[in-house]
Design an enzyme around this catalytic site. Sequence first.
Site, PDB file in Angstrom:
ATOM      1  N   ASN A 280       0.825  -1.196   0.000  1.00 51.52           N
ATOM      2  CA  ASN A 280       0.000   0.000   0.000  1.00 51.52           C
ATOM      3  C   ASN A 280       0.871   1.262   0.000  1.00 51.52           C
ATOM      4  O   ASN A 280       1.902   1.300   0.654  1.00 51.52           O
ATOM      5  CB  ASN A 280      -0.851  -0.026   1.273  1.00 51.52           C
ATOM      6  CG  ASN A 280      -2.262   0.377   1.019  1.00 51.52           C
ATOM      7  OD1 ASN A 280      -2.851  -0.028   0.024  1.00 51.52           O
ATOM      8  ND2 ASN A 280      -2.807   1.177   1.893  1.00 51.52           N
ATOM      9  N   GLY A 308       4.198  -7.146   3.878  1.00 55.20           N
ATOM     10  CA  GLY A 308       4.027  -6.712   2.485  1.00 55.20           C
ATOM     11  C   GLY A 308       2.716  -5.989   2.265  1.00 55.20           C
ATOM     12  O   GLY A 308       2.275  -5.814   1.129  1.00 55.20           O
ATOM     13  N   LYS A 309       2.080  -5.563   3.370  1.00 55.30           N
ATOM     14  CA  LYS A 309       0.803  -4.845   3.211  1.00 55.30           C
ATOM     15  C   LYS A 309       1.031  -3.378   2.879  1.00 55.30           C
ATOM     16  O   LYS A 309       0.197  -2.744   2.235  1.00 55.30           O
ATOM     17  CB  LYS A 309      -0.013  -4.943   4.509  1.00 55.30           C
ATOM     18  CG  LYS A 309      -0.528  -6.359   4.823  1.00 55.30           C
ATOM     19  CD  LYS A 309      -1.183  -6.412   6.194  1.00 55.30           C
ATOM     20  CE  LYS A 309      -1.863  -7.734   6.452  1.00 55.30           C
ATOM     21  NZ  LYS A 309      -2.381  -7.853   7.826  1.00 55.30           N
ATOM     22  N   VAL A 310       2.129  -2.835   3.397  1.00 50.79           N
ATOM     23  CA  VAL A 310       2.460  -1.427   3.177  1.00 50.79           C
ATOM     24  C   VAL A 310       3.840  -1.361   2.544  1.00 50.79           C
ATOM     25  O   VAL A 310       4.763  -2.062   2.970  1.00 50.79           O
ATOM     26  CB  VAL A 310       2.427  -0.639   4.513  1.00 50.79           C
ATOM     27  CG1 VAL A 310       3.020   0.755   4.352  1.00 50.79           C
ATOM     28  CG2 VAL A 310       1.001  -0.551   5.055  1.00 50.79           C
TER      29      VAL A 310
END
Length: 384
Positions: A280, A308-310
Amino acid sequence: MPHRAPGAPGHKANYLSGKVIKYYRPRGSAEIRHLIDNGFQAFNAGRLSEACQIYTEKMLTPENDTTVGLTIAGALTPAGLGGCIIEMMERGLVDFVISTGANLYHDLHYALNFSLHRGSPFLDDVELYEEGIIRIYDVLFPATVLLETDSYIRDFLVRSKIEGAMSTSEFHYRLGLDLLERNPGCEEYSVVAQAARAGVPIYTSSPGDSSIGMNIAYHELMNGGTLMIDPNKDVNEVCAIILAAKKNGCIILGGGSPKNFYLQGQPTLWEVYGIPKGGNDYFIQFTTDQVVWGGLSGATPAEAVSWGKVNPGGLPDTVVTYVDSTIGFPLFCEYAVGATHNRRPRKELVHKRDAMISDLLRQAKAAGDEKPITSEPPEVDRHR
Ligand SMILES: NC(=O)c1ccc[n+]([C@@H]2O[C@H](COP(=O)([O-])OP(=O)(O)OC[C@H]3O[C@@H](n4cnc5c(N)ncnc54)[C@H](O)[C@@H]3O)[C@@H](O)[C@H]2O)c1
């Protein structure tokens, strides 16, 4: 109408003597912008000011063309915050929504012209029960509002002959169209109706967990209805929306399962489909939750980097503001409506879902053909 004992339908009028709760529409107040820019300088006021800056100066600028996902947890539509969400969707400032079912269910009361009232949190709940009054903290309404809203949902399910497996976005879209048809103009006071009009897909991360889900279950058991909410379609659609975006950014109200349902889109892409989107780009959260308990709702954007979300390079463009959403979100929306980029062409993603899913499939197949399974983190562009 099903029986609810005791209390329905009679009630003591004085419990419902408080003002009717109306959806508040932000108007871009210059005074509120002045306060946020000049008075909110430190601590959580400073974080709220930072959130306003990230949103209006980065996420909403045309060159960044950010696809904005809004996640909603906590009882925000009963508290009257639906007007902020309607304004943001109408202006193209929010492109898709992930909400608890409860917020969508309670939105239907407004769409159907039922009244919720301002009240007190310090009442005798046994007496309220006996009198047929429902309480959400200090919001009060008669139990008949529940029963009649349920009745509308069941009637819609029968009348629309809605059948087969579908995503929650499709279900909510059809529900919104029905509201628009039956109650013209209700898009001004219903999130579900405005979303259908503005082409904003609405997802629910746990479709069985609300009165909408309860009535869909009734329809299957009692009417032999074949409507089946398919969470796989939701997972893939959210993933496809994130994949199709130039940049991705979220506004997270509260936390709960809508927060993860949004954030898991990036790991689904790299971890499951082998497509390294990069995480993100922007992250704004309003919450009262703490990081120390280890739960998802209080987890920081920094922790989300490890999943690995941001995007690791995007941490300066993330902020958590520790504030009740019922205070922080209307201020944030006032600021955005008064900002330079206060209106964008609507993406109308609800009409692009099939094309985006096809593209996800194509890219996932290509990635599957090319890439061996590896524990190496995906290569991402950290210099944004
Ligand atoms: N009749 C219904 O349909 C109905 C009614 C109420 C709740 N529910 C269900 O119960 C569950 C819980 O509902 P919920 O949405 O209240 O979520 P919740 O209580 O689980 O809270 C979710 C998150 O939002 C945060 N939060 C809540 N209010 C906040 C506020 N004012 N400011 C900042 N953060 C806040 C919480 O701390 C938590 O992290 C949901 O899954 C919902 O679907 C259903």
